[in-house]
Structure formats: structure tokens, C-alpha cells
Scaffold this motif. Structure first.
Motif, PDB file in Angstrom:
ATOM      1  N   TYR A 163      43.322  48.808  41.114  1.00 22.52           N
ATOM      2  CA  TYR A 163      42.512  48.926  42.198  1.00 22.52           C
ATOM      3  C   TYR A 163      43.319  49.494  43.279  1.00 22.52           C
ATOM      4  O   TYR A 163      44.449  48.831  43.430  1.00 22.52           O
ATOM      5  N   ASN A 164      42.776  50.032  44.257  1.00 19.44           N
ATOM      6  CA  ASN A 164      43.377  50.740  45.346  1.00 19.44           C
ATOM      7  C   ASN A 164      43.698  49.529  46.332  1.00 19.44           C
ATOM      8  O   ASN A 164      44.826  49.459  46.962  1.00 19.44           O
ATOM      9  N   LYS A 165      42.893  48.516  46.394  1.00 15.30           N
ATOM     10  CA  LYS A 165      42.991  47.472  47.481  1.00 15.30           C
ATOM     11  C   LYS A 165      42.710  46.200  46.758  1.00 15.30           C
ATOM     12  O   LYS A 165      41.806  46.350  45.733  1.00 15.30           O
ATOM     13  N   GLU A 166      43.188  45.199  46.976  1.00 13.71           N
ATOM     14  CA  GLU A 166      43.104  43.914  46.343  1.00 13.71           C
ATOM     15  C   GLU A 166      41.633  43.347  46.356  1.00 13.71           C
ATOM     16  O   GLU A 166      41.226  42.690  45.590  1.00 13.71           O
ATOM     17  N   ASP A 167      40.917  43.564  47.683  1.00  8.76           N
ATOM     18  CA  ASP A 167      39.745  43.217  47.702  1.00  8.76           C
ATOM     19  C   ASP A 167      38.436  44.403  47.411  1.00  8.76           C
ATOM     20  O   ASP A 167      37.604  44.162  47.804  1.00  8.76           O
ATOM     21  N   SER A 168      39.137  45.468  46.720  1.00  8.27           N
ATOM     22  CA  SER A 168      38.219  46.530  46.425  1.00  8.27           C
ATOM     23  C   SER A 168      37.028  45.991  45.505  1.00  8.27           C
ATOM     24  O   SER A 168      37.206  45.189  44.522  1.00  8.27           O
ATOM     25  N   LYS A 169      35.946  46.711  45.847  1.00 10.91           N
ATOM     26  CA  LYS A 169      34.659  46.139  45.031  1.00 10.91           C
ATOM     27  C   LYS A 169      34.557  46.856  43.532  1.00 10.91           C
ATOM     28  O   LYS A 169      34.494  46.295  42.702  1.00 10.91           O
ATOM     29  N   GLY A 170      35.312  48.104  43.525  1.00 13.63           N
ATOM     30  CA  GLY A 170      35.266  48.610  42.359  1.00 13.63           C
ATOM     31  C   GLY A 170      36.636  49.236  42.015  1.00 13.63           C
ATOM     32  O   GLY A 170      37.206  49.498  42.915  1.00 13.63           O
ATOM     33  N   PRO A 171      36.931  49.269  40.665  1.00 14.72           N
ATOM     34  CA  PRO A 171      38.262  49.830  40.384  1.00 14.72           C
ATOM     35  C   PRO A 171      38.598  51.483  40.547  1.00 14.72           C
ATOM     36  O   PRO A 171      37.558  52.037  40.415  1.00 14.72           O
ATOM     37  N   LYS A 172      39.522  51.651  40.972  1.00 13.65           N
ATOM     38  CA  LYS A 172      40.110  53.154  41.019  1.00 13.65           C
ATOM     39  C   LYS A 172      40.038  53.797  39.633  1.00 13.65           C
ATOM     40  O   LYS A 172      39.710  54.943  39.479  1.00 13.65           O
ATOM     41  N   ALA A 173      40.452  53.060  38.563  1.00 10.16           N
ATOM     42  CA  ALA A 173      40.592  53.574  37.128  1.00 10.16           C
ATOM     43  C   ALA A 173      40.661  52.326  36.219  1.00 10.16           C
ATOM     44  O   ALA A 173      41.024  51.521  36.320  1.00 10.16           O
ATOM     45  N   VAL A 174      39.754  52.716  35.094  1.00  2.68           N
ATOM     46  CA  VAL A 174      39.810  51.933  33.995  1.00  2.68           C
ATOM     47  C   VAL A 174      40.341  52.582  32.776  1.00  2.68           C
ATOM     48  O   VAL A 174      39.730  53.304  32.324  1.00  2.68           O
ATOM     49  N   ILE A 175      41.435  52.106  32.264  1.00  5.38           N
ATOM     50  CA  ILE A 175      42.063  52.610  31.115  1.00  5.38           C
ATOM     51  C   ILE A 175      41.934  52.077  29.995  1.00  5.38           C
ATOM     52  O   ILE A 175      42.220  50.702  30.002  1.00  5.38           O
ATOM     53  N   SER A 176      41.654  52.576  28.724  1.00  3.76           N
ATOM     54  CA  SER A 176      41.626  52.127  27.584  1.00  3.76           C
ATOM     55  C   SER A 176      42.752  51.807  27.031  1.00  3.76           C
ATOM     56  O   SER A 176      43.886  52.652  27.123  1.00  3.76           O
ATOM     57  N   ILE A 177      42.965  50.655  26.296  1.00  3.49           N
ATOM     58  CA  ILE A 177      44.120  49.921  25.751  1.00  3.49           C
ATOM     59  C   ILE A 177      44.462  51.138  24.529  1.00  3.49           C
ATOM     60  O   ILE A 177      45.630  51.477  24.122  1.00  3.49           O
ATOM     61  N   LYS A 178      43.333  51.875  23.940  1.00  3.91           N
ATOM     62  CA  LYS A 178      43.369  52.579  22.852  1.00  3.91           C
ATOM     63  C   LYS A 178      44.544  53.756  22.863  1.00  3.91           C
ATOM     64  O   LYS A 178      45.161  53.764  21.846  1.00  3.91           O
ATOM     65  N   ASP A 179      44.819  54.292  23.797  1.00  7.55           N
ATOM     66  CA  ASP A 179      45.526  55.292  24.028  1.00  7.55           C
ATOM     67  C   ASP A 179      47.114  55.234  25.082  1.00  7.55           C
ATOM     68  O   ASP A 179      47.650  56.132  25.337  1.00  7.55           O
ATOM     69  N   LEU A 180      46.845  53.851  25.323  1.00  8.73           N
ATOM     70  CA  LEU A 180      47.763  53.465  26.486  1.00  8.73           C
ATOM     71  C   LEU A 180      49.464  53.434  25.800  1.00  8.73           C
ATOM     72  O   LEU A 180      49.568  52.779  25.007  1.00  8.73           O
ATOM     73  N   ASN A 181      50.321  53.845  26.725  1.00 10.07           N
ATOM     74  CA  ASN A 181      51.564  53.854  26.098  1.00 10.07           C
ATOM     75  C   ASN A 181      52.485  53.550  27.389  1.00 10.07           C
ATOM     76  O   ASN A 181      52.069  53.878  28.654  1.00 10.07           O
ATOM     77  N   ALA A 182      53.663  52.566  27.101  1.00  8.68           N
ATOM     78  CA  ALA A 182      54.267  51.989  28.440  1.00  8.68           C
ATOM     79  C   ALA A 182      55.711  52.249  27.949  1.00  8.68           C
ATOM     80  O   ALA A 182      56.264  51.896  26.796  1.00  8.68           O
ATOM     81  N   THR A 183      56.342  53.004  28.759  1.00 13.16           N
ATOM     82  CA  THR A 183      57.917  53.266  28.419  1.00 13.16           C
ATOM     83  C   THR A 183      58.888  53.124  30.012  1.00 13.16           C
ATOM     84  O   THR A 183      58.345  53.735  30.846  1.00 13.16           O
ATOM     85  N   PHE A 184      59.918  52.450  29.473  1.00 12.38           N
ATOM     86  CA  PHE A 184      60.881  52.296  30.859  1.00 12.38           C
ATOM     87  C   PHE A 184      61.391  53.765  31.152  1.00 12.38           C
ATOM     88  O   PHE A 184      61.923  54.377  30.150  1.00 12.38           O
TER      89      PHE A 184
END
Length: 376
Positions: A163-184
Motif C-alpha cells: 500500500y502507498n499509505k498505511e491507511d490506503s483504502k486499496g492496495p497499490k499492488a497484489v502480488i501472487s506468491i506463485k511467481d514471487l522471488n526474494a534475493t538479498f
């Protein structure tokens, strides 16, 4: 410096469990924590020292008899049985070459916070709950400004939302875990706790660059994402063994760096591009800059038996290339010519591309390849 060869300590180091660092697995550890009874490498000994886990050099320090006896009655195997009794399968256990933030938090999680002793903790540790939310500093899509954003991870929904703001009504993006990767990516992001999140958005690969000032918090995010990815993989591949699924949870790029690239006719001017080789998806992605949100293009890397190859080259009619060390990637559809600044870089790219080409394609790779041809 005087050397003290204590024969008992040197014998203890010959035991298989003690012959590698208790924390990162580096060979031939030459330090030990005589508070915990573990043998560790120089790098990990620094973390132990910062935690007041008293350390000594095996060869440069004098060891009193009672400390030698303590090391003999403990050692890496017995410490592992206690401090690593209940490490979740998805928790990332760093190796010798991993970034300092991962190694330090693994050591602190084991010996300071006692997260893996198997005793019930209430409230449970954040990464074990299947739901995690918090604030991360996120880089703007089109600028270098990092701003605070609220992130919410849910393995019930299999989504990461921000979310762009903590009190945003809607999310900026909803990302599927299906394709998500995290790397340092500390060097790339220029922050010791920099994390790159990558996912698919329609036909494009999208990158988010985030960090948190607190090292424990960013590593918790990383392992919470790994927990959610593991839960997703168990659902998507119900017959998959942990041995098969764990390498798929998250991955680092096999190689990244700048090369110059020309167009399909090989007569267009060379332009400097940032390349990332994702060996798991067999994709060589290229970007205008190394912190771009979206790739300019993708090259599928198949196998040699399917008409793919890579070789050194000296391009004819080349214009605008400042760099001299060429790499040509041939696919069944076209040739790609890249130029490296140094011969060492050229050799490394040739090696890693051959490594991917020599690996047999999995069923999902054939699907990816077919869709690739359809798109291009």
C-alpha cells in the motif's frame, strides 16, 4: 605471533562435524566459542564476539586445560542437536559466501533468541504464522527515492500486497506468491539490508527493491516470504518432496552484470544493458539500468540439443561498442551478441550460460519456451 598447537583441539577439529564452521559450513574453522563449545570460522567468530560468546583462536591463543575439556565434551554436533533441533524446513540457513546480514541473524536466532530449540514460543515467531505485515522502504518505480510502504504477506491468500499509505483504502499492488522471488542485493541497492522482490506481471518480470533498517526485521521478512512460498509449493506440487521443493523456494541469480548489446541485424549500435541470468527459469533478462522495475527483454536459454549454444565472438560491422570481449548466444530463432568490458567477465558469462544449457529441460521449461516463441 606465537602459535599454540594444542594436540587435543587439533584432534577435535578432525572430527567431521567440527571440520566445518558450526554456523556457515566454511571448511577448516580456526576459531572457537568456549562459551558454547562450537568451532567456527573467522567471519562467524566476529558475530559471536559481538554477542559476548567468548571466542579464541585455535592456534594463536593459549587454551587452559578446563576450556579444552569443555570443547571436548561439547563440539558442533551436540550444539546442533540443541540449538538447531527445530529449524523449519523453509528457513534459509546461510552458507559461507552469503551476505553478512543473513549469517549474523542466523547466529543470533540460534544462540541469542533460541528460536530453534523446539520449545513452544508464545507469541509464535513472526515467520511461522503464515501472515506478516509491516513497513519497508521501497524504491520508486521511476526514480531512486526510497519511501515507506506498508506490506502484507498472507499464505492463506498466497499474496504479497503493498500500500502507498498505511491507511490506503486499496492496495497499490497484489502480488501472487506463485511467481514471487526474494534475493538479498546489498551492493545493488546500496544498503546492507537490501532485498530484491521479483514477480510476473502479465508477460513482464517486475522488480521491487526494498530494505529495512533493522537486520532482524529484513531477515524475518525474507523467511516469512520463504514460508509462504513453501506453503504454496506444497499445494501446487502435493507429491513433491522437500528435497525437490526447497531449492525452488527462493533463488539467487546465477550471474548479473553490465554488457553491451546490439539488435537482431547485428548492425545497430551497441547499448550498455544490465543482465540477470535466472538459471531456474532459464531466462536471461536485460534491463536499461540495474535498478529498473521492468525488463526490456528476455532470452530463453534452452539446451544444446535443442539448437541453443554460446561462444566467444568478435562481431563484424559492430558500431559503438566500447568493450572488446564478445559473447554470442544462438537460439533456434536468432543470434544475440553481447560485449563484455573484461576477459574475466566474458569467461564467467560463457561458463554460466553453458552451465544452464547443459542442464536438461523440465516439463515446465518446454511450456515456457513455447510461450516465448509465441510472444516474440
Amino acid at each position: 605471533l606465537a602459535k599454540y598447537f594444542n594436540p587435543i583441539l587439533l584432534e577435535l577439529l578432525k572430527r567431521p562435524d567440527n571440520s566445518r564452521c558450526a554456523d556457515c559450513g566454511a571448511p577448516d574453522p580456526d576459531w572457537a566459542s568456549y562459551k558454547l563449545g562450537v568451532f567456527v570460522c573467522l567471519n562467524c567468530s566476529g558475530v559471536h564476539r559481538s554477542m559476548s560468546n567468548r571466542v579464541k583462536s585455535i592456534q594463536l591463543d593459549y587454551w587452559e586445560d578446563q576450556l579444552v575439556a569443555f570443547m571436548k565434551s561439547n563440539g558442533n554436533a551436540s550444539a546442533r542437536a540443541l540449538y538447531e533441533k527445530a529449524v523449519p524446513v523453509y528457513y534459509y540457513q546461510p552458507q559461507q559466501k552469503d551476505y553478512e546480514v543473513l549469517r549474523e541473524q542466523w547466529i543470533r536466532a540460534k544462540y541469542e533468541r533460541m528460536e530453534f530449540t523446539g520449545e513452544t514460543k508464545y507469541p509464535p515467531i513472526s515467520y511461522t504464522t503464515g501472515f506478516y505485515e509491516g513497513i519497508l522502504w521501497k524504491k520508486g518505480k521511476d526514480n531512486m527515492q526510497f519511501l515507506k510502504r506498508k506490506f502484507v504477506l498472507s499464505d492463506r491468500e498466497f499474496t504479497l500486497t503493498y500500500y502507498n499509505k498505511e491507511d490506503s483504502k486499496g492496495p497499490k499492488a497484489v502480488i501472487s506468491i506463485k511467481d514471487l522471488n526474494a534475493t538479498f542485493q546489498p551492493e545493488k541497492i546500496s544498503h546492507p539490508h537490501g532485498l530484491q522482490l521479483t514477480y510476473q506481471e502479465d508477460t513482464h518480470t517486475r522488480n521491487l527493491y526494498v530494505y529495512h533498517e533493522c537486520p532482524e526485521e529484513i531477515v524475518t521478512w525474507y523467511n516469512a516470504i520463504r514460508a509462504a512460498r513453501y506453503a504454496y509449493l506444497k499445494t501446487a506440487y502435493p507429491t513433491g518432496s522437500d528435497e525437490e521443493l526447497i531449492p525452488k523456494i527462493t533463488r539467487n541469480y546465477l550471474k548479473e552484470g553490465f554488457m553491451e548489446k546490439t539488435g537482431p541485424s547485428l548492425t545497430e549500435p551497441f547499448k550498455k544493458r544490465w543482465f540477470s541470468l535466472d538459471s531456474q527459469s532459464r531466462k536471461l533478462l536485460y534491463f536499461k539500468g540495474k535498478l529498473d522495475a521492468e525488463e526490456l527483454g528476455v532470452i530463453f536459454i534452452g539446451t544444446e540439443s535443442k539448437g541453443y549454444c554460446v561462444k566467444e565472438c568478435i562481431p563484424k560491422q559492430a558500431r559503438g561498442n566500447k568493450w572488446k570481449f564478445g559473447v554470442m548466444v544462438e537460439t533456434p530463432e536468432r543470434q544475440f551478441v553481447f560485449m563484455c568490458e573484461q576477459e574475466r567477465e566474458q569467461r564467467e558469462w560463457l561458463d554460466v550460460l553453458r552451465q544452464v544449457m547443459s542442464r536438461p529441460m523440465a516439463p515446465q521449461d518446454y511450456t515456457t519456451e513455447a510461450n516465448f516463441k509465441y510472444k516474440r
